[in-house]
Scaffold this motif. Structure first.
Motif, PDB file in Angstrom:
ATOM      1  N   PHE A   1       0.835  -1.201   0.000  1.00 31.65           N
ATOM      2  CA  PHE A   1       0.000   0.000   0.000  1.00 31.65           C
ATOM      3  C   PHE A   1       0.865   1.244   0.000  1.00 31.65           C
ATOM      4  CE2 PHE A   1      -2.887   3.168   1.693  1.00 31.65           C
ATOM      5  CZ  PHE A   1      -4.072   2.874   1.046  1.00 31.65           C
ATOM      6  N   ALA A   2       1.838   1.294   0.912  1.00 32.20           N
ATOM      7  CA  ALA A   2       2.727   2.462   0.975  1.00 32.20           C
ATOM      8  C   ALA A   2       3.555   2.576  -0.297  1.00 32.20           C
ATOM      9  CB  ALA A   2       3.634   2.360   2.194  1.00 32.20           C
ATOM     10  N   GLY A   3       4.076   1.458  -0.799  1.00 31.67           N
ATOM     11  CA  GLY A   3       4.866   1.509  -2.024  1.00 31.67           C
ATOM     12  C   GLY A   3       4.053   1.988  -3.204  1.00 31.67           C
ATOM     13  N   GLY A   4       2.827   1.538  -3.325  1.00 32.88           N
ATOM     14  CA  GLY A   4       1.970   2.002  -4.406  1.00 32.88           C
ATOM     15  C   GLY A   4       1.698   3.494  -4.325  1.00 32.88           C
ATOM     16  N   LEU A   5       1.517   4.006  -3.106  1.00 34.60           N
ATOM     17  CA  LEU A   5       1.290   5.446  -2.952  1.00 34.60           C
ATOM     18  C   LEU A   5       2.525   6.252  -3.349  1.00 34.60           C
ATOM     19  CD1 LEU A   5      -0.685   5.563   0.425  1.00 34.60           C
ATOM     20  CD2 LEU A   5      -1.565   6.019  -1.865  1.00 34.60           C
ATOM     21  N   VAL A   6       3.717   5.730  -3.076  1.00 30.83           N
ATOM     22  CA  VAL A   6       4.940   6.443  -3.482  1.00 30.83           C
ATOM     23  C   VAL A   6       5.023   6.517  -5.004  1.00 30.83           C
ATOM     24  CG1 VAL A   6       7.455   6.335  -3.474  1.00 30.83           C
ATOM     25  CG2 VAL A   6       6.189   5.895  -1.377  1.00 30.83           C
ATOM     26  N   VAL A   7       4.705   5.417  -5.694  1.00 31.24           N
ATOM     27  CA  VAL A   7       4.658   5.460  -7.154  1.00 31.24           C
ATOM     28  C   VAL A   7       3.628   6.481  -7.614  1.00 31.24           C
ATOM     29  CG1 VAL A   7       4.166   4.151  -9.249  1.00 31.24           C
ATOM     30  CG2 VAL A   7       5.442   3.089  -7.391  1.00 31.24           C
ATOM     31  N   GLY A   8       2.492   6.509  -6.937  1.00 34.19           N
ATOM     32  CA  GLY A   8       1.471   7.490  -7.273  1.00 34.19           C
ATOM     33  C   GLY A   8       1.970   8.914  -7.139  1.00 34.19           C
ATOM     34  N   LEU A   9       2.736   9.191  -6.073  1.00 31.03           N
ATOM     35  CA  LEU A   9       3.295  10.529  -5.903  1.00 31.03           C
ATOM     36  C   LEU A   9       4.302  10.849  -7.005  1.00 31.03           C
ATOM     37  CD1 LEU A   9       3.785  10.674  -2.025  1.00 31.03           C
ATOM     38  CD2 LEU A   9       2.117  11.909  -3.402  1.00 31.03           C
ATOM     39  N   ALA A  10       5.074   9.846  -7.437  1.00 33.47           N
ATOM     40  CA  ALA A  10       5.999  10.063  -8.547  1.00 33.47           C
ATOM     41  C   ALA A  10       5.254  10.430  -9.825  1.00 33.47           C
ATOM     42  CB  ALA A  10       6.858   8.816  -8.760  1.00 33.47           C
ATOM     43  N   LEU A  11       4.134   9.754 -10.085  1.00 31.04           N
ATOM     44  CA  LEU A  11       3.321  10.094 -11.254  1.00 31.04           C
ATOM     45  C   LEU A  11       2.689  11.472 -11.099  1.00 31.04           C
ATOM     46  CD1 LEU A  11       1.554   6.661 -11.834  1.00 31.04           C
ATOM     47  CD2 LEU A  11       3.484   7.614 -13.105  1.00 31.04           C
ATOM     48  N   VAL A  12       2.300  11.815  -9.888  1.00 32.35           N
ATOM     49  CA  VAL A  12       1.766  13.156  -9.637  1.00 32.35           C
ATOM     50  C   VAL A  12       2.808  14.208 -10.000  1.00 32.35           C
ATOM     51  CG1 VAL A  12       1.069  14.753  -7.803  1.00 32.35           C
ATOM     52  CG2 VAL A  12       0.106  12.458  -7.884  1.00 32.35           C
ATOM     53  N   ALA A  13       4.058  13.942  -9.614  1.00 27.18           N
ATOM     54  CA  ALA A  13       5.116  14.899  -9.927  1.00 27.18           C
ATOM     55  C   ALA A  13       5.287  15.068 -11.430  1.00 27.18           C
ATOM     56  CB  ALA A  13       6.424  14.437  -9.279  1.00 27.18           C
ATOM     57  N   ARG A  14       5.303  13.990 -12.170  1.00 32.36           N
ATOM     58  CA  ARG A  14       5.424  14.080 -13.637  1.00 32.36           C
ATOM     59  C   ARG A  14       4.262  14.871 -14.220  1.00 32.36           C
ATOM     60  NH1 ARG A  14       8.809   9.933 -15.967  1.00 32.36           N
ATOM     61  NH2 ARG A  14       8.065  10.635 -18.011  1.00 32.36           N
ATOM     62  N   TYR A  15       3.070  14.620 -13.719  1.00 36.04           N
ATOM     63  CA  TYR A  15       1.886  15.320 -14.233  1.00 36.04           C
ATOM     64  C   TYR A  15       1.955  16.814 -13.923  1.00 36.04           C
ATOM     65  CZ  TYR A  15      -2.904  17.083 -14.210  1.00 36.04           C
ATOM     66  OH  TYR A  15      -4.023  17.852 -14.399  1.00 36.04           O
TER      67      TYR A  15
ATOM     68  N   THR B   1       4.338 -11.854   0.350  1.00 32.04           N
ATOM     69  CA  THR B   1       4.812 -10.675  -0.379  1.00 32.04           C
ATOM     70  C   THR B   1       4.208 -10.636  -1.778  1.00 32.04           C
ATOM     71  OG1 THR B   1       6.885 -10.747   0.862  1.00 32.04           O
ATOM     72  CG2 THR B   1       6.875  -9.442  -1.166  1.00 32.04           C
ATOM     73  N   LEU B   2       3.970 -11.796  -2.363  1.00 34.25           N
ATOM     74  CA  LEU B   2       3.347 -11.838  -3.680  1.00 34.25           C
ATOM     75  C   LEU B   2       1.928 -11.272  -3.626  1.00 34.25           C
ATOM     76  CD1 LEU B   2       4.534 -15.396  -4.808  1.00 34.25           C
ATOM     77  CD2 LEU B   2       5.490 -13.173  -5.460  1.00 34.25           C
ATOM     78  N   PHE B   3       1.229 -11.573  -2.541  1.00 39.87           N
ATOM     79  CA  PHE B   3      -0.093 -10.971  -2.351  1.00 39.87           C
ATOM     80  C   PHE B   3       0.031  -9.455  -2.257  1.00 39.87           C
ATOM     81  CE2 PHE B   3      -3.546  -9.455   0.334  1.00 39.87           C
ATOM     82  CZ  PHE B   3      -4.664 -10.052  -0.239  1.00 39.87           C
ATOM     83  N   ASP B   4       1.087  -8.998  -1.600  1.00 41.15           N
ATOM     84  CA  ASP B   4       1.320  -7.558  -1.455  1.00 41.15           C
ATOM     85  C   ASP B   4       1.601  -6.911  -2.811  1.00 41.15           C
ATOM     86  OD1 ASP B   4       1.087  -5.660   0.460  1.00 41.15           O
ATOM     87  OD2 ASP B   4       3.164  -5.739   1.143  1.00 41.15           O
ATOM     88  N   VAL B   5       2.160  -7.678  -3.742  1.00 44.57           N
ATOM     89  CA  VAL B   5       2.376  -7.138  -5.088  1.00 44.57           C
ATOM     90  C   VAL B   5       1.046  -6.779  -5.731  1.00 44.57           C
ATOM     91  CG1 VAL B   5       3.213  -7.689  -7.402  1.00 44.57           C
ATOM     92  CG2 VAL B   5       4.550  -8.359  -5.403  1.00 44.57           C
ATOM     93  N   GLY B   6       0.023  -7.609  -5.517  1.00 44.85           N
ATOM     94  CA  GLY B   6      -1.298  -7.282  -6.020  1.00 44.85           C
ATOM     95  C   GLY B   6      -1.816  -6.000  -5.415  1.00 44.85           C
ATOM     96  N   VAL B   7      -1.624  -5.829  -4.102  1.00 44.78           N
ATOM     97  CA  VAL B   7      -2.025  -4.576  -3.450  1.00 44.78           C
ATOM     98  C   VAL B   7      -1.276  -3.404  -4.069  1.00 44.78           C
ATOM     99  CG1 VAL B   7      -2.105  -3.353  -1.238  1.00 44.78           C
ATOM    100  CG2 VAL B   7      -2.531  -5.821  -1.315  1.00 44.78           C
ATOM    101  N   TYR B   8      -0.006  -3.579  -4.299  1.00 45.57           N
ATOM    102  CA  TYR B   8       0.859  -2.547  -4.910  1.00 45.57           C
ATOM    103  C   TYR B   8       0.303  -2.105  -6.256  1.00 45.57           C
ATOM    104  CZ  TYR B   8       5.356  -0.712  -6.757  1.00 45.57           C
ATOM    105  OH  TYR B   8       6.344   0.065  -7.305  1.00 45.57           O
ATOM    106  N   LEU B   9      -0.063  -3.061  -7.104  1.00 48.25           N
ATOM    107  CA  LEU B   9      -0.582  -2.730  -8.433  1.00 48.25           C
ATOM    108  C   LEU B   9      -1.936  -2.037  -8.349  1.00 48.25           C
ATOM    109  CD1 LEU B   9       0.341  -6.023 -10.353  1.00 48.25           C
ATOM    110  CD2 LEU B   9       1.495  -3.802 -10.489  1.00 48.25           C
ATOM    111  N   VAL B  10      -2.788  -2.486  -7.435  1.00 49.45           N
ATOM    112  CA  VAL B  10      -4.108  -1.867  -7.301  1.00 49.45           C
ATOM    113  C   VAL B  10      -3.983  -0.415  -6.862  1.00 49.45           C
ATOM    114  CG1 VAL B  10      -6.243  -1.884  -5.947  1.00 49.45           C
ATOM    115  CG2 VAL B  10      -5.360  -4.008  -6.896  1.00 49.45           C
ATOM    116  N   VAL B  11      -3.094  -0.137  -5.905  1.00 49.39           N
ATOM    117  CA  VAL B  11      -2.939   1.241  -5.423  1.00 49.39           C
ATOM    118  C   VAL B  11      -2.387   2.130  -6.527  1.00 49.39           C
ATOM    119  CG1 VAL B  11      -1.743   2.704  -3.757  1.00 49.39           C
ATOM    120  CG2 VAL B  11      -2.693   0.513  -3.039  1.00 49.39           C
ATOM    121  N   ILE B  12      -1.420   1.623  -7.289  1.00 51.92           N
ATOM    122  CA  ILE B  12      -0.906   2.413  -8.419  1.00 51.92           C
ATOM    123  C   ILE B  12      -2.022   2.696  -9.413  1.00 51.92           C
ATOM    124  CG2 ILE B  12       0.696   2.410 -10.369  1.00 51.92           C
ATOM    125  CD1 ILE B  12       2.587   0.706  -8.700  1.00 51.92           C
TER     126      ILE B  12
END
Length: 1000
Positions: free
Chosen positions: A851-865, A928-939
Motif C-alpha cells: 500500500f505504501a509503495g503504491g502510494l509512493v509510485v502514485g506521488l511520482a506520477l503526480v510529480a510528472r503530471y 509478499t506476492l499478495f502484497d504485489v497485487g495490493v501494490y498494483l491496485v494502489v498504483i
C-alpha cells in the motif's frame, strides 16, 4: 440425491447451447433429470416404504457444507418426500415432454425457458428432499426466483412482467418471514436438521411465534387467503408453467411444509384454528370466483386456489386420518389439475382462444381430448371411480370422525369443505361445458385434431387418476407411512392396521351421503348458472386482496418518491447533517443507558500530544471559517499530518508513513477538483444555518469524545492486540505487525478492501469521463514516443540538443513551464520508484508494504503530471489504469488461492531462506506476492484519479477554451498552437495539453 440435484443444474446450463440445434426437441433432454429422479424414487420404494412385512427406512445423504458453522448438505428420502418426488419428477417430466409439441421452433427465448423450467424442477426436488432448514430455505427461494422468470417469460408483455413481480413480492415476503421462523426454531431445538428439529418439537412462546412465521411462508407460497390473488395473475405464464408450477409443484411447497411440520407442531396454539379457518375461506373464495370467469385458465386458476385451501385444511388438521386423506388429495390434485391445464394449452394452441364464450362443439371435433378432460374433471369433482373420489371420501370421513369425537374444528372443517365441494362440482361442470359443449346459436369452433404425441402427457395423467381409484388399497399402503407421525383419533389405530383407510367403496356410510349431496347441489348450481351469474354481479365487492396489493404498492411508491424528494435534495451539507443527526440519536441513546463510567481519565501521555492536539484543533476550527477552498483543504490536511505525528510518537511508524502518503495524495486530488470550482467559498451558494451547523458539530464531537472514553474505560479483559506481534512472527514470519495483518492474518479483509478501491476508482472515473471510459492516453503514449518533444516544440531546438527528459515539456507554452519543477522531478522520479520497490519488499519486517509503495509510485506520477501536464502523464505511465486495477486484483486472488493446490487453506503463507552470497541472507515470505497485487491496485487507483480528475478535466477545460468559453483570443491562440503540436507529434490523436492549474 445430491448427484441428481447436480444433474438438474448441469442440464439447465447446457440447454441454451443445445436449443439452436435441437429446437423444441431440447425439452426431451430437459426431461431426463426429472425422469431420473422419478425412476430413482420408484426403485427405492421398497426401501422407503417397506415390503414383505418389513418397515421402511429413510435414505439419507449428508455432505459437509460449512464445517466451521456445523452446516451440512443433508437430504432425506422418506415416505413424504418420496411422494413429492414422484409428483415433482413424474409430472415435471410429462410437462417437459408436452412442451415439445406446445412450442414452435421460433418461440422467443426457447432455450432460456427450457433451462429455467429445468432449474425450477431441480429446485423443487431439492426442496422436498432437503433435511436442513437452511438448505430447505435456499431451495424455497430458488423456486421463487425461477417462478418469477417463468411467469414473466413473455418479457414484452406488461401483464407478464407485472404478474411476475406480484408473485415475486408476495412469495418473497412470506419467505423472509419463514426464514426468521426457521432460525428461531433451530435455535430452540439446538439443531438445524429438519428431522431432528421435528422430533425434538420444542414448545414455548418463542416456538409459537416461530411456527406462526413459518406458516406465513407456507400460506403465501400456496396462495392461501389473503395472499391468494397472486396465483390467478400468474396465468400470464405459458400454459406448461401453469400446469407444473401452479398445479403440481410450486404451490404444493407450502402444503408440503405444513405436512412436514405437522407431526411435531400440530399441537402448537393457533395451528389448527388458523389453518382450518384460512383453508375453508380460501376454498370458498376460490370456488366462487371460478364460477364467474370466462377464461378457461382463470377458471382453473381460481379453482386451484380453492383446492389449495382444501389441501391446507386437511394436511394441517393434525390427525393421522386427516394427514392420510390429505396426502391422497395432494396426489389426486396434482394429477387432475395438471391434466386440465395441459388440456387448456391444447385448446388454446389449436383453437386460438381460451374464452369459453367463443368455444362451441369442440367435444365433437376432438372427442379424445374431451374424454381426457372429462376424466380429470370427474376426479376434481370427486366422482367414482376416480382417485379424487377416494381422497374426498377419506377427507369427509376424517372430519366427521373428529367432529363426533368432540372436536369443534372438525365440524367447522366438514361444513366448510362441504360447501367448497359444491362449488368444485359446479365449476368442474362449467369447465367441461364451456370447453367442449355445443352452445345454442353458435357455430362449431374450427380446430385441427391434436397430434397423438400432443395428447400423450394429459392422457397419461388422466389415466393414472382413473386407475388409482380401484387401486386405492394399494395406494393406502404407500401413503400410510407418511402419516404415522401424527396422533390417531379414537379407534383409528385398528383402521390403519387393516390398510383399509383408502378404498373406492366403504359401503353406505355418512361420507358417501355427504358426497351425494355436494354432487347434487353442485350440478344444480351449474344448471342455474345464469341466476348465479346475476347474483355474483349483484354481490360484487369493490375491494379485493388484489386491489389491496395494488393500493399498497402504489402507497409504497408514492411514499418512497416523497421521501426521496425530501431527503435527496442534492445538498451535501444536508446529507451530512442527516447522517450526524442519526448518529446523535442512536449512539446518544445507547450512551444514555451506560451505567458503568470509568473511574478516571488519563488526558495525555506526553507534552507532544498536547501540542499536536492543539495544532490540530486550531487547524480544524480555522478550516470552518476559511474564506478560500484551497486554504480550507490545506487546513484539513494539517489535521491529517497531526495524526502522522501521533502515530509516529506512539510507536507506529508504518501507520505514520501510510497516513502521510495518503494525506499527500488526497491533497493533490482535492486540488485537482478545486480547479473547476470557484476559488472562494460561498461564491455561488452562501452558507446557511451556521449556528445550527456549529451546534451539531460540537454535539457530535462531544459525543464521540465521550464514546471513546466510555469504550476504553469499559474494557475489562486483556485486548487481543497484545497477541498480534507473536502471531505476526509465528504465523506470518514478519516483524511488521500491520503489514503481516493486512496480507496474511486478515488477508480476506484486504481482498474486500481491494474490491472497494476498484469500485471507488471506477465510480470517480464514471463521473468525470463524459462519453467513453477510455481516455486513449496510453494509446497516445505508444504512438508518440520521443517524437512528442521534437515535433513542433514550443521552444526552438538547437542542433546539439539531445531532447528533453520530460517528453511533454516542449509542448507547453513557455509561460506555463517551470524549469525548477522539471529539474526537481527529473532528480526524484527514479529515486521514488526505487523507494517504492524498497517499501514493497521490506514491508514484511520494516515500515512499508504494498500500500505504501503504491502510494509512493502514485506521488511520482503526480510529480510528472504537475511538471509537464497530462501528456507527460501518458508518457510516464503508458498503460490503462483499469488494466493495473484488474491485474492487481487478479494477481492477489491467484496468490491467495495457490495454497489450496497444496492442501492447505487459502492465503496460507510460507517462507524461504535465500543465501545471496556477498549480499547476505534474506528471508522471502510468499505473502509478499499478495502484497504485489495490493501494490498494483494502489498504483492503478492513483493513476485513475490522475487521469480522471487531472488529465480528463484538463481536456474538458481545453475544449471549453477552444469553443471560446471564458478565455481571451490570445490564450486561445496559444492553446491551439499546443494542440496542433501535440496532434502532429502523435499522428493525429487529439492530445492537446496545457499545464494544470495545480502546477502554476
Amino acid at each position: 440425491m445430491l448427484f441428481l440435484l447436480a444433474a438438474f443444474g448441469i442440464v439447465a446450463l447446457l440447454l441454451p447451447a443445445l436449443t439452436p440445434r435441437l429446437g423444441t426437441k431440447v425439452f426431451v433432454v430437459a426431461a431426463l433429470p426429472a425422469i431420473a429422479v422419478t425412476v430413482y424414487a420408484a426403485v427405492l420404494s421398497p426401501t422407503v416404504l417397506g415390503s414383505g412385512g418389513r418397515s421402511g427406512r429413510d435414505v439419507v445423504e449428508s455432505v459437509p457444507w460449512i464445517p466451521q458453522l456445523d452446516l451440512t448438505l443433508d437430504t432425506r428420502l422418506d415416505p413424504l418426500s418420496w411422494l413429492m418426488t414422484l409428483i415433482v419428477g413424474g409430472v415435471g417430466a410429462l410437462v417437459l415432454l408436452y412442451c415439445v409439441r406446445y412450442f414452435t421452433r421460433d418461440e422467443a427465448a426457447l432455450g432460456r425457458f427450457a433451462a429455467i423450467l429445468t432449474a425450477f424442477a431441480g429446485s423443487m426436488y431439492g426442496l422436498v428432499v432437503a433435511d436442513d432448514v437452511y438448505l430447505l430455505f435456499i431451495f424455497w427461494e430458488l423456486t421463487t426466483v425461477f417462478s418469477y422468470l417463468l411467469i414473466g417469460h413473455y418479457t414484452r408483455r406488461r401483464a407478464s412482467r407485472a404478474s411476475a413481480l406480484q408473485a415475486l413480492l408476495v412469495t418473497t415476503l412470506g419467505g423472509l418471514a419463514m426464514l426468521v421462523g426457521l432460525v428461531l426454531l433451530s435455535q430452540q431445538a439446538g439443531t438445524s436438521n429438519l428431522t431432528e428439529l421435528i422430533a425434538a418439537a420444542p414448545s414455548g412462546p418463542i416456538v409459537t411465534t416461530a411456527v406462526a412465521l413459518v406458516l406465513v411462508g407456507a400460506i403465501t407460497k400456496s396462495a392461501i387467503l389473503p395472499f391468494h390473488f397472486w396465483l390467478p395473475g400468474a396465468m400470464a405464464a405459458p400454459t406448461p408453467v401453469s400446469a407444473y408450477l401452479h398445479a403440481a409443484a410450486m404451490v404444493k411447497a407450502g402444503i408440503y411444509l405444513v405436512a412436514r411440520l405437522a407431526p411435531g407442531f400440530a399441537d402448537t396454539p393457533g395451528w389448527r384454528e388458523s389453518l382450518v379457518l384460512l383453508g375453508v375461506v380460501t376454498m370458498l373464495v376460490g370456488g366462487w370466483r371460478a364460477l364467474r370467469e370466462t377464461d378457461l385458465k382463470l377458471v382453473l386458476a381460481n379453482g386451484t386456489v380453492g383446492q389449495l385451501g382444501f389441501l391446507i385444511t386437511v394436511v394441517g388438521f393434525g390427525t393421522r386420518d386427516a394427514a392420510l386423506a390429505g396426502l391422497a388429495l395432494l396426489l389426486a390434485h396434482a394429477l387432475f389439475k395438471s391434466t386440465l391445464f395441459l388440456v387448456v394449452g391444447i385448446i388454446d394452441h389449436d383453437a386460438g382462444t381460451r374464452d369459453l364464450r367463443r368455444l362451441s362443439g369442440l367435444g365433437r371435433r376432438s372427442p379424445v381430448l374431451a374424454g381426457i378432460a372429462v376424466l380429470a374433471a370427474l376426479s376434481m369433482a370427486g366422482l367414482p371411480p376416480t382417485f379424487g373420489f377416494v381422497a374426498k371420501e377419506a377427507v369427509l370421513t376424517a372430519f366427521l370422525d373428529a367432529g363426533l369425537d368432540g372436536e369443534i374444528w372438525g365440524w367447522v372443517a366438514l361444513f366448510g369443505v362441504g360447501l367448497g365441494s359444491i362449488l368444485t362440482v359446479a365449476y368442474a361442470a362449467r369447465f367441461v361445458w364451456g370447453a367442449f359443449a355445443r352452445k345454442p346459436g353458435m357455430a362449431d369452433t374450427e380446430v385441427e385434431l391434436a397430434e397423438p404425441a400432443f395428447l400423450a402427457s394429459p392422457a397419461i395423467l388422466a389415466m393414472i387418476g382413473l386407475l388409482l381409484g380401484p387401486l386405492a388399497s394399494l395406494v393406502d399402503g404407500m401413503l400410510a407411512p407418511a402419516a404415522t407421525g401424527l396422533p390417531a383419533a379414537v379407534g383409528e389405530d385398528e383402521i390403519v392396521a387393516t390398510g383399509a383407510h383408502l378404498a373406492l367403496w366403504h359401503g353406505l356410510e355418512p361420507a358417501l351421503g355427504i358426497s351425494a349431496v355436494t354432487l347434487a347441489a353442485g350440478i344444480g348450481l351449474f344448471l342455474t348458472r345464469d341466476a348465479v351469474a346475476r347474483l355474483q354481479q349483484a354481490l360484487t365487492v369493490e375491494f379485493s386482496a388484489a386491489a389491496g396489493y395494488r393500493h399498497t404498492l402504489h402507497a409504497v411508491d408514492r411514499s418512497a418518491a416523497r421521501t426521496t424528494a425530501f431527503i435527496q435534495r442534492g445538498s451535501l451539507p444536508s446529507y451530512l447533517g442527516i447522517i450526524l443527526l442519526v448518529l446523535l440519536g442512536t449512539a446518544g441513546t445507547a450512551l444514555a443507558f451506560v451505567r458503568d463510567w470509568p473511574d478516571g481519565v488519563l488526558p495525555f501521555d506526553s507534552l507532544t500530544q498536547v501540542i499536536v492536539g492543539v495544532v490540530m484543533s486550531v487547524a480544524a476550527i480555522a478550516a470552518t471559517v476559511a474564506a478560500k477552498r484551497f486554504q480550507a483543504v490545506v487546513l484539513v490536511g494539517v489535521t491529517g499530518f497531526g495524526m502522522v505525528v501521533l502515530f509516529a510518537q506512539q510507536g507506529a511508524p508504518d501507520l505514520a508513513l501510510t497516513q502521510a502518503l495518503v494525506e499527500l495524495v488526497t491533497l493533490v486530488a482535492f486540488v485537482l477538483v478545486l480547479r473547476r470550482l470557484p476559488a472562494r467559498l460561498g461564491t455561488k451558494n452562501g452558507s446557511s444555518f451556521r449556528i445550527g451547523r456549529a451546534l451539531l458539530g460540537i454535539a457530535v464531537g462531544t459525543l464521540m469524545a465521550v464514546v471513546v472514553v466510555v469504550a476504553l474505560g469499559a474494557r475489562i479483559a486483556e485486548p487481543i492486540s497484545v497477541e498480534f506481534p507473536d502471531l505476526a512472527y509465528e504465523l506470518g514470519h514478519g516483524a511488521n505487525v500491520v503489514n503481516v495483518t493486512l496480507v496474511d492474518l486478515r488477508g480476506w479483509d484486504t481482498m474486500g478492501e481491494l474490491s472497494v478501491l476498484i469500485a471507488a476508482a471506477t465510480g470517480v472515473a464514471s463521473l468525470v469521463f463524459l462519453s467513453s471510459r477510455s481516455d486513449r492516453m496510453p494509446d497516445f503514449a505508444r504512438r508518440s514516443g520521443r517524437g512528442l518533444a521534437k515535433s513542433h516544440p514550443q521552444q526552438p531546438i538547437d542542433e546539439g540538443d539531445r531532447g528533453a527528459w520530460l517528453l511533454a515539456g516542449r509542448t507547453l507554452a513557455p509561460r506555463n513551464r517551470s524549469i525548477l519543477l522539471e529539474v526537481v522531478v527529473r532528480l526524484v522520479f527514479h529515486a521514488l520508484i526505487v523507494v517504492s520497490l524498497y517499501l514493497l519488499l521490506v514491508g514484511h519486517n520494516a515500515p512499508g508494504g504494498g500500500f505504501a509503495g503504491g502510494l509512493v509510485v502514485g506521488l511520482a506520477l503526480v510529480a510528472r503530471y504537475l511538471a509537464a501536464g497530462r501528456l507527460e502523464l501518458a508518457a510516464a505511465a503508458p498503460v490503462h489504469a483499469g488494466a493495473l486495477l484488474g491485474s492487481g486484483l487478479v494477481f492477489a486472488t491467484l496468490t491467495a488461492l495457490v495454497p489450496l493446490f497444496f492442501g492447505v487453506d487459502a492465503l496460507t503463507s510460507t517462507w524461504f531462506d535465500l543465501d545471496l552470497g556477498w549480499f547476505g541472507k534474506i528471508t522471502f515470505v510468499t505473502s509478499t506476492l499478495f502484497d504485489v497485487g495490493v501494490y498494483l491496485v494502489v498504483i492503478g487507483l492513483v493513476l485513475d484519479v490522475l487521469r480522471s480528475l487531472g488529465a480528463e478535466v484538463d481536456r474538458q477545460q481545453e475544449e471549453d477554451e477552444r469553443n471560446g468559453e471564458n478565455v481571451d483570443s490570445g490564450a486561445q491562440s496559444d492553446v491551439r498552437g499546443d494542440i496542433e503540436a501535440a496532434e502532429d507529434a502523435s499522428g493525429g490523436v487529439p492530445t492537446e495539453s496545457t499545464e494544470p492549474e495545480a502546477a502554476r
